[in-house]
Design a protein around this motif. Structure first.
Motif, PDB file in Angstrom:
ATOM      1  N   LEU A 142      22.514 190.858  66.924  1.00  0.00           N
ATOM      2  CA  LEU A 142      23.692 190.752  66.062  1.00  0.00           C
ATOM      3  C   LEU A 142      23.334 190.380  64.624  1.00  0.00           C
ATOM      4  O   LEU A 142      24.189 190.423  63.744  1.00  0.00           O
ATOM      5  CB  LEU A 142      24.663 189.707  66.621  1.00  0.00           C
ATOM      6  CG  LEU A 142      25.378 190.111  67.919  1.00  0.00           C
ATOM      7  CD1 LEU A 142      25.984 188.897  68.604  1.00  0.00           C
ATOM      8  CD2 LEU A 142      26.460 191.140  67.616  1.00  0.00           C
ATOM      9  N   LEU A 143      22.090 190.000  64.418  1.00  0.00           N
ATOM     10  CA  LEU A 143      21.677 189.573  63.092  1.00  0.00           C
ATOM     11  C   LEU A 143      20.610 190.527  62.557  1.00  0.00           C
ATOM     12  O   LEU A 143      19.877 191.145  63.337  1.00  0.00           O
ATOM     13  CB  LEU A 143      21.118 188.144  63.135  1.00  0.00           C
ATOM     14  CG  LEU A 143      22.146 187.036  63.388  1.00  0.00           C
ATOM     15  CD1 LEU A 143      21.446 185.711  63.640  1.00  0.00           C
ATOM     16  CD2 LEU A 143      23.106 186.927  62.212  1.00  0.00           C
TER      17      LEU A 143
ATOM     18  N   THR B 151      16.571 187.996  59.209  1.00  0.00           N
ATOM     19  CA  THR B 151      17.131 186.641  59.273  1.00  0.00           C
ATOM     20  C   THR B 151      16.058 185.640  59.681  1.00  0.00           C
ATOM     21  O   THR B 151      15.337 185.843  60.656  1.00  0.00           O
ATOM     22  CB  THR B 151      18.277 186.585  60.296  1.00  0.00           C
ATOM     23  OG1 THR B 151      19.238 187.577  59.983  1.00  0.00           O
ATOM     24  CG2 THR B 151      18.932 185.216  60.286  1.00  0.00           C
TER      25      THR B 151
ATOM     26  N   GLU C 200      29.472 187.578  61.281  1.00  0.00           N
ATOM     27  CA  GLU C 200      29.661 188.564  60.214  1.00  0.00           C
ATOM     28  C   GLU C 200      29.183 188.003  58.874  1.00  0.00           C
ATOM     29  O   GLU C 200      28.655 188.730  58.046  1.00  0.00           O
ATOM     30  CB  GLU C 200      31.137 188.950  60.117  1.00  0.00           C
ATOM     31  CG  GLU C 200      31.599 189.917  61.174  1.00  0.00           C
ATOM     32  CD  GLU C 200      30.927 191.279  61.030  1.00  0.00           C
ATOM     33  OE1 GLU C 200      30.771 191.761  59.894  1.00  0.00           O
ATOM     34  OE2 GLU C 200      30.530 191.849  62.071  1.00  0.00           O
TER      35      GLU C 200
ATOM     36  N   ARG D 108      25.604 188.726  58.385  1.00  0.00           N
ATOM     37  CA  ARG D 108      25.112 190.078  58.623  1.00  0.00           C
ATOM     38  C   ARG D 108      24.433 190.660  57.384  1.00  0.00           C
ATOM     39  O   ARG D 108      23.448 191.365  57.462  1.00  0.00           O
ATOM     40  CB  ARG D 108      26.267 190.987  59.056  1.00  0.00           C
ATOM     41  CG  ARG D 108      26.811 190.598  60.414  1.00  0.00           C
ATOM     42  CD  ARG D 108      25.848 191.031  61.486  1.00  0.00           C
ATOM     43  NE  ARG D 108      25.855 192.464  61.629  1.00  0.00           N
ATOM     44  CZ  ARG D 108      26.810 193.123  62.265  1.00  0.00           C
ATOM     45  NH1 ARG D 108      27.785 192.458  62.827  1.00  0.00           N
ATOM     46  NH2 ARG D 108      26.771 194.432  62.350  1.00  0.00           N
ATOM     47  N   ASN D 109      25.048 190.384  56.246  1.00  0.00           N
ATOM     48  CA  ASN D 109      24.411 190.821  55.011  1.00  0.00           C
ATOM     49  C   ASN D 109      23.663 189.648  54.432  1.00  0.00           C
ATOM     50  O   ASN D 109      24.258 188.696  53.949  1.00  0.00           O
ATOM     51  CB  ASN D 109      25.469 191.324  54.025  1.00  0.00           C
ATOM     52  CG  ASN D 109      26.613 190.334  53.901  1.00  0.00           C
ATOM     53  OD1 ASN D 109      26.733 189.436  54.731  1.00  0.00           O
ATOM     54  ND2 ASN D 109      27.418 190.487  52.874  1.00  0.00           N
TER      55      ASN D 109
ATOM     56  N   THR E 115      33.261 191.961  54.300  1.00  0.00           N
ATOM     57  CA  THR E 115      32.757 190.654  54.701  1.00  0.00           C
ATOM     58  C   THR E 115      32.669 189.753  53.492  1.00  0.00           C
ATOM     59  O   THR E 115      32.607 190.221  52.353  1.00  0.00           O
ATOM     60  CB  THR E 115      31.351 190.766  55.307  1.00  0.00           C
ATOM     61  OG1 THR E 115      30.482 191.276  54.288  1.00  0.00           O
ATOM     62  CG2 THR E 115      31.366 191.716  56.470  1.00  0.00           C
TER      63      THR E 115
ATOM     64  N   PRO F  68      28.406 196.293  66.293  1.00  0.00           N
ATOM     65  CA  PRO F  68      28.154 195.749  64.953  1.00  0.00           C
ATOM     66  C   PRO F  68      27.844 196.822  63.921  1.00  0.00           C
ATOM     67  O   PRO F  68      28.054 196.621  62.743  1.00  0.00           O
ATOM     68  CB  PRO F  68      26.942 194.845  65.178  1.00  0.00           C
ATOM     69  CG  PRO F  68      26.292 195.372  66.414  1.00  0.00           C
ATOM     70  CD  PRO F  68      27.396 195.925  67.256  1.00  0.00           C
TER      71      PRO F  68
ATOM     72  N   ARG G   8      31.994 199.678  61.231  1.00  0.00           N
ATOM     73  CA  ARG G   8      32.927 198.687  60.716  1.00  0.00           C
ATOM     74  C   ARG G   8      34.171 199.425  60.257  1.00  0.00           C
ATOM     75  O   ARG G   8      34.084 200.431  59.575  1.00  0.00           O
ATOM     76  CB  ARG G   8      32.284 197.933  59.549  1.00  0.00           C
ATOM     77  CG  ARG G   8      32.964 196.615  59.267  1.00  0.00           C
ATOM     78  CD  ARG G   8      32.142 195.824  58.286  1.00  0.00           C
ATOM     79  NE  ARG G   8      30.856 195.428  58.845  1.00  0.00           N
ATOM     80  CZ  ARG G   8      29.800 195.156  58.094  1.00  0.00           C
ATOM     81  NH1 ARG G   8      29.874 195.278  56.809  1.00  0.00           N
ATOM     82  NH2 ARG G   8      28.685 194.794  58.670  1.00  0.00           N
TER      83      ARG G   8
END
Lengths: 232, 232
Positions: free
Chosen positions: A139-140, A144, A201, A204-205, A225, B217, B220
């Motif tokens: 999800l990341l 990250t 979310e 995410r960026n 987002t 994910p 969007r």
DNA sequence: AGGCGTTTCATACACTTGTTTGAACATAAC
DNA sequence: GTTATGTTCAAACAAGTGTATGAAACGCCT
């Protein structure tokens, strides 16, 4: 017959230690509940302390067998995996009809760590933590940082643990709202999953950090987002 | 001189009760720390139990004075208010150099509520809870149900409390990562605010509920927020 | 100074705590 | 049967617990 009384002491000790803590619980109490002679605990365990340590160990060992770790089909979406994970944790924390004394033992261990703490974390907590990190990896972004992944994981389990730790406070704060069913395991699971996916979310960026939070709620940028485009 | 010893007992009792709990703490211990005679506690308080109750009360009363509630300029954005709120809570929980024994008392009270619990919640917890609800009112649609607002509030404070409750477990799980500074109050505050604002986004468009979580994910929708458009 | 209510003090009192003891009991090997 | 080994049992032990007591010390008024 020897192992029998040994086990009877261990099993009786769990709920009692959970209720009263190490101090606050007497060996007489446990022996009475286990229906064994007072001297048995020192004969089989040597001292109250090692009895406690073995009790904690056995408790979570059996708990792990009884309520198995989260599992999902191989093709499940990461969102569904997270939902299953959260539901499993909540069930482990709040479920199981009776009282869930095992988690009370764990709570006590959190507040007042004893020697039982380290093996408990390694054998019982870390596998779940790693499982959650695996889900988060889907999800990341790959970029990250580990510390960020960890904090996100803590943000998720923190929400779950809160309803166990602060359950008394929650009850006092919400009054009789609990009777509406809004705090059932299913509802809580759904809520926490939803909230956490929203929280994810925000990661995410990947931004430098900390600059994406002052955007006013009314406007929303094109990516949808929260982002770092507006520093006030 | 009478009030003096009274106060000395109360102040000495705080950290000691926090460390050992009600059971596990002896009157002699407290009297020794306060440098008063053993009989003083029964003379001034009547019993160990009422001493404990008064100790808890005074502890949080003084704590509240020492680290005041969150405050922000009138024109602050709700996001900034939330950030300040989270920072204040974290400071109250983790800050203050020494050890923060007051919060340990509070933790014990959470796990093993005594008669000190109810007034504690009403006088100390509820004002903060209401303050958070006020901030959330600016971030959530007017139509959001109270139970949902409450759960959102718990999601936020739960993240904060986790680092106090499970701090030992956190340390064991992350190893020496803490030394990187990623778990300083400032970093945690920033993280939790960011995560929570993201989580709030998931509740901005009121859906029936629970149907907005299976979106993958990668894609969007145009609103940019997770939504209920895709049920798999 | 003297008397008096309040507070301190050393000590003692029941009582509970974890632990120990030595005898009684069981079970199996020889 | 006898011995040996492991286990239970009732009772006792020393240490520590919260609480009570009565005398001593204090501060303050007249």
């Amino acid at each position: 017959m020897a192992d029998d009384t040994r086990l009877r002491i261990l099993r009786a000790g769990g709920p009692i230690f959970a209720g009263g803590g190490f101090e606050g619980t007497t060996v007489r109490e446990i022996c009475a509940a286990a229906d064994v002679n007072l001297a048995s605990v020192n004969y089989h365990f040597g001292s109250k302390e090692t009895l406690y340590l073995e009790t904690v160990q056995l408790a979570h060992q059996e708990k792990l067998l009884r309520v198995p770790p989260a599992a999902w089909p191989a093709d499940a979406s990461p969102q569904d995996k997270l939902r299953v994970f959260v539901g499993t944790i909540l069930n482990r924390l709040l479920g199981e009809g009776d009282i869930g004394w095992e988690t009370r033992l764990l709570m006590r261990e959190m507040i007042h760590p004893t020697h039982a703490c380290r093996p408990l974390v390694e054998d019982y907590i870390r596998p779940q933590f790693d499982q959650l990190l695996d889900v988060l990896a889907e999800l990341l972004p790959d970029t990250t940082e580990p510390s960020v992944r960890h904090r996100v994981a803590f943000s998720i389990v923190g929400q779950c643990l809160h309803y166990r730790f602060a359950s008394e406070f929650v009850s006092l704060l919400i009054g009789d709202e609990r009777s509406t069913g809004a705090y059932s395991i299913e509802e809580l699971s759904e809520h926490i999953t939803r909230f956490s996916l929203g929280g994810l979310e925000a990661f995410r960026n990947e931004q430098p950090r900390s600059t994406c939070l002052t955007e006013r709620p009314e406007k929303r940028n094109e990516s949808g987002t929260v982002s770092a485009t507006s520093i006030h």
